[in-house]
Structure formats: C-alpha cells, structure tokens
Design an enzyme around this catalytic site. Structure first.
Site, PDB file in Angstrom:
ATOM      1  N   GLU A 115       0.829  -1.207   0.000  1.00  0.00           N
ATOM      2  CA  GLU A 115       0.000   0.000   0.000  1.00  0.00           C
ATOM      3  C   GLU A 115       0.863   1.257   0.000  1.00  0.00           C
ATOM      4  OE1 GLU A 115      -3.412   2.170   2.783  1.00  0.00           O
ATOM      5  OE2 GLU A 115      -2.013   0.736   3.672  1.00  0.00           O
ATOM      6  N   GLU A 168     -11.467   2.804   6.227  1.00  0.00           N
ATOM      7  CA  GLU A 168     -10.348   3.010   7.155  1.00  0.00           C
ATOM      8  C   GLU A 168     -10.285   4.495   7.524  1.00  0.00           C
ATOM      9  OE1 GLU A 168      -5.879   1.241   7.684  1.00  0.00           O
ATOM     10  OE2 GLU A 168      -6.235   2.509   5.944  1.00  0.00           O
TER      11      GLU A 168
END
Length: 272
Positions: free
Chosen positions: A152, A251
């Site tokens: 990521e 998130e």
C-alpha cells in the site's frame, strides 16, 4: 454500489475491540478488516466473526517483532514494517508467517505487508531490490494457501520517510516481482494527499486487475468519506463503472460516534 468493510482498528473505538464485531454487524456491515489482530488469539477472533456473520477480508502483517507479544505492541512502538529494511529479513519472514496463520484461522484472503521507513542517509532506490525479494518470498508462501499479499502506498505527511508512497511505485514493484498473487491496496485517502488526480488513477489501475483492495476516508482529516475535499459519490459511481468487484475498506476515524456518522453509507446504499 461498492461493497464496504468496516475497519475495526479505526472505527468503533468507543468500544473494546472484541465488541466492535457485533457493532459492525448491527450497522449492516457484512465484512470487516483490521490492522493488527495479534493481541487476540485467532480462535477468539474467528468466533466473533462467526457469531456475527462477518467475513474478515484484510489484515496487516505485523510491523515488526519476533513473537506474538512483540508483534502485538510493535505499532505503538513506532514500528512501520520491515519489507524494505536491510538486515531485517528474518523478522519480516516471521511476521508474514504469523499473519498467514491468522489469515488461515480467520479465512481471510489477503494480508498487507508494510515496507518500513527509509533509514536516514539511505536512498530509497537502493532498497528496491531487497523489497522485491522479500515480497516475492512472501507471495510464494501465501500462494501455498491461495492467499494474496498486498502493498500500500502511504502518504508522507502521516508517515514520514515511508518507503512506498505512489501508485506507480507500487506497480513497479509488482512488475519486478512477477508474482500473480502480489497486489496493490489502493487507499484513496493516501492517493489524494500524495498525488491527487484520484479518478484518473482509478481509471488507470482498476482495469489491470492488480488492485485487490480499496480503502476510503475523508481528506484531509481522515474522517467519514462525506467530510473533506474528495467527492466520494462520484468516485463510488466510477468504481462501479470500472467493474471493481472487491471490497472497499472504511479506514477512517469517525468524527464522533461511529454509528452516528454512517449517514454517508446510508445515502450511498440508497443511491442519494
């Protein structure tokens, strides 16, 4: 409409961690993700998933540590991963093995591995080969149980000196590693902060099939998606139009109570 997973590390923090599963289910989530589950026994977490009809769709490998106890506290000790750190290969491998054990117990199809912070005086480019070797090893191990390894890009405002920041850099690592089950976790919050042009990035990368998980949050405060400078109704429609069938992880840090802030999700689901 995209399918959304609640991130139990950032959402429902008004509750003890083990109580967040039931809260997410009550709010209509069918799936959850979490950053670091290592403070809890896998069987205990699996029971919470089963009791609430939830799927665990993503978890992070430990940011460091040689045993479960040190892995459980590593993030609070400012560890941010080891995949690109020289001399930490054994620690990286132990963390991936632990993450895959949890993934097996929780029937989680993918793990995210953290790269780490570029050491002072070291050029990022010099770490690329080491990172690729570590990722190739992790992907080969994960493939034995049919799981994916994700990387990521993370913004440098939240995580200064983090090794991986841009979408193109992530895809370069995939090109170098040449492992089919090594994929990208594309967090639109980080993408907007680092490089912007989020819609064009989605159009470029989602059709490749190499983005296995999306995440969202408002920019710049990382609160609900209906707060901030990104227009998520447009982006959710775009994600649908591009045929993305994976999960979208929520998130973000709720501005107040988690459940009270889910109006954005209700509007998305109703098409308003």
């Amino acid at each position: 409409m995209p399918q959304f997973a609640a991130n139990l590390s950032l959402m429902y923090t008004e509750l003890p961690f083990l109580e967040r599963f039931a809260a997410a289910a009550r709010d209509g989530f069918a799936a959850v993700e979490c950053q670091f589950p290592y403070a809890f026994a896998p069987a205990e977490l699996a029971a919470r998933l089963a009791d609430n009809g939830l799927a665990m769709v993503l978890l992070n490998a430990p940011p460091s540590g040689s045993d479960r106890a040190s892995m459980a506290t590593a993030w609070e000790q400012q560890a941010r991963g080891t995949a690109a750190l020289p001399g930490r290969e054994a620690e990286f491998r132990r963390g991936v093995q632990e993450a895959l054990e949890y993934a097996e117990a929780l029937q989680c199809p993918r793990i995210h591995v953290l790269s780490g912070m570029v050491p002072a005086g070291v050029e990022r480019e010099s770490l690329k080969g080491l990172c690729v070797d570590n990722l190739r090893w992790a992907a080969a191990l994960a493939a034995q149980s049919g799981r994916e390894v994700l990387i990521e890009p993370i913004n440098l405002r939240d995580m200064p000196r983090y090794f991986l920041n841009r979408q193109d850099h992530a895809h370069e690592l995939l090109d170098a590693a040449q492992m089919d089950n090594l994929k990208v976790q594309m967090d639109l919050y980080h993408c907007q902060i680092v490089e912007g042009d989020v819609a064009s990035k989605l159009r470029r990368y989602l059709p490749t099939g190499r983005v296995s998980h999306l995440q969202v949050a408002g920019v710049p405060e990382r609160q609900e998606p209906d707060r901030g400078e990104l227009h998520y109704p447009y982006l959710f429609d775009l994600i649908d139009s591009l045929g993305y069938a994976g999960w979208v992880g929520c998130e973000y840090r709720p501005a107040a109570g988690t459940s009270e802030g889910l109006g954005w999700l209700e509007r998305t689901q109703s098409g308003h």
